[in-house]
Design a protein around this motif. Sequence first.
Motif, mmCIF file in Angstrom:
data_model
loop_
_atom_site.group_PDB
_atom_site.id
_atom_site.type_symbol
_atom_site.label_atom_id
_atom_site.label_comp_id
_atom_site.label_asym_id
_atom_site.label_seq_id
_atom_site.Cartn_x
_atom_site.Cartn_y
_atom_site.Cartn_z
ATOM 1 N N GLU A 68 0.824 -1.220 0.000
ATOM 2 C CA GLU A 68 0.000 0.000 0.000
ATOM 3 C C GLU A 68 0.856 1.267 0.000
ATOM 4 O OE1 GLU A 68 -3.282 -0.012 -0.135
ATOM 5 O OE2 GLU A 68 -4.112 -1.657 1.035
ATOM 6 N N GLU A 102 -4.133 5.276 -1.165
ATOM 7 C CA GLU A 102 -3.459 3.991 -0.932
ATOM 8 C C GLU A 102 -2.398 4.157 0.163
ATOM 9 O OE1 GLU A 102 -4.690 1.470 -1.870
ATOM 10 O OE2 GLU A 102 -5.070 1.240 -3.995
ATOM 11 N N HIS A 105 -3.701 4.030 3.549
ATOM 12 C CA HIS A 105 -3.904 2.657 4.028
ATOM 13 C C HIS A 105 -2.612 2.143 4.661
ATOM 14 C CE1 HIS A 105 -7.259 1.968 0.779
ATOM 15 N NE2 HIS A 105 -7.600 2.847 1.709
ATOM 16 N N ILE A 176 -10.739 0.260 4.707
ATOM 17 C CA ILE A 176 -9.982 -0.084 3.491
ATOM 18 C C ILE A 176 -10.900 -0.789 2.492
ATOM 19 C CG2 ILE A 176 -8.096 -1.483 2.544
ATOM 20 C CD1 ILE A 176 -6.460 -0.912 5.010
ATOM 21 N N GLU A 180 -11.412 0.424 -1.201
ATOM 22 C CA GLU A 180 -10.971 -0.415 -2.321
ATOM 23 C C GLU A 180 -12.111 -0.690 -3.305
ATOM 24 O OE1 GLU A 180 -7.925 -1.162 -3.004
ATOM 25 O OE2 GLU A 180 -6.908 -0.689 -1.142
ATOM 26 N N HIS A 183 -11.957 1.995 -5.541
ATOM 27 C CA HIS A 183 -10.751 1.900 -6.381
ATOM 28 C C HIS A 183 -11.013 0.984 -7.578
ATOM 29 C CE1 HIS A 183 -7.878 2.892 -2.797
ATOM 30 N NE2 HIS A 183 -8.820 3.798 -2.985
HETATM 31 FE FE LIG Z 1 -5.293 0.137 -0.570
#
Ligand SMILES: [Fe+2]
Length: 269
Positions: A68, A102, A105, A176, A180, A183
Amino acid sequence: VASAIADQGATRMSQPHETVLPTPSAWWRDHFKDNRTHFDHVPWDKCSITPDEARAIARSIAEFQLGESSEGKHLIHEARRHADAASDADYALAMSYFIAEENSHALALGRFMDAAALPRKRRTFSDSVFRLLRKGMGLEVSISVLITAELIAQVYYQALRDATQSPALRAICEQILTDERMHIRFQSERLAILQRYRARTGLRLGELARRVLMAGTLPVVWLGHRRALRRGGFGPVAFCRACWACYRVSERLADPAGYDWPDVAPDPA
Ligand SMILES: [Fe+2]
Ligand SMILES: [Fe+2]
């Protein structure tokens, strides 16, 4: 988790008479920018875990924490090139904020690891391979490699959430997982944009390459993280099934045929 990603897509994909386009870059820019306080609610005083829990997750969480923490220089460079060519400056900004998310994280996981006395890692084999795969590749391949990691992360962080009783780690993993999910949508939609002029055969070849990458990565991840995954309730079959379920949602979002492009003639098929 796969159904949660699908739900976000379903409302947009199930209205055939409405123009459906990928989410605008300005929306992603604002989304990642506004999401920067997302770990404020974590109960940082509740990081302690039992020795058994520590043995199961220590190596594994250190690898993900390292993964990450990438600065994403190559990805940002490729995103800028694409943004310039497509006159889509917001995309380059969105990508920079995405990398920052990221890294947040990595910071949250690192803070937890320090509090729980879990050692950090500076370099791992799989992290080096992923970084190498992305280097020297264009935006499309870089995103394809990244999506593979993010889809697996969707399942991994569920396992990590359930692998210990620590309220702090559970809260970090929940956040997260939420991040994600977005993401995967962000990256999959960009794949659709990048592939929108491609003929059907080329599209299927791209899908095949991504499936091969996923199929090759799953056993490696399972072998390297099986203790944490098992502790979080995933045997090898359940792990692979869950990853492929997420993959199918991403594949649908990345299919240009799911959108009404103003500058692409509709496929007669
Ligand atoms: Fe991540
Ligand atoms: Fe991610």
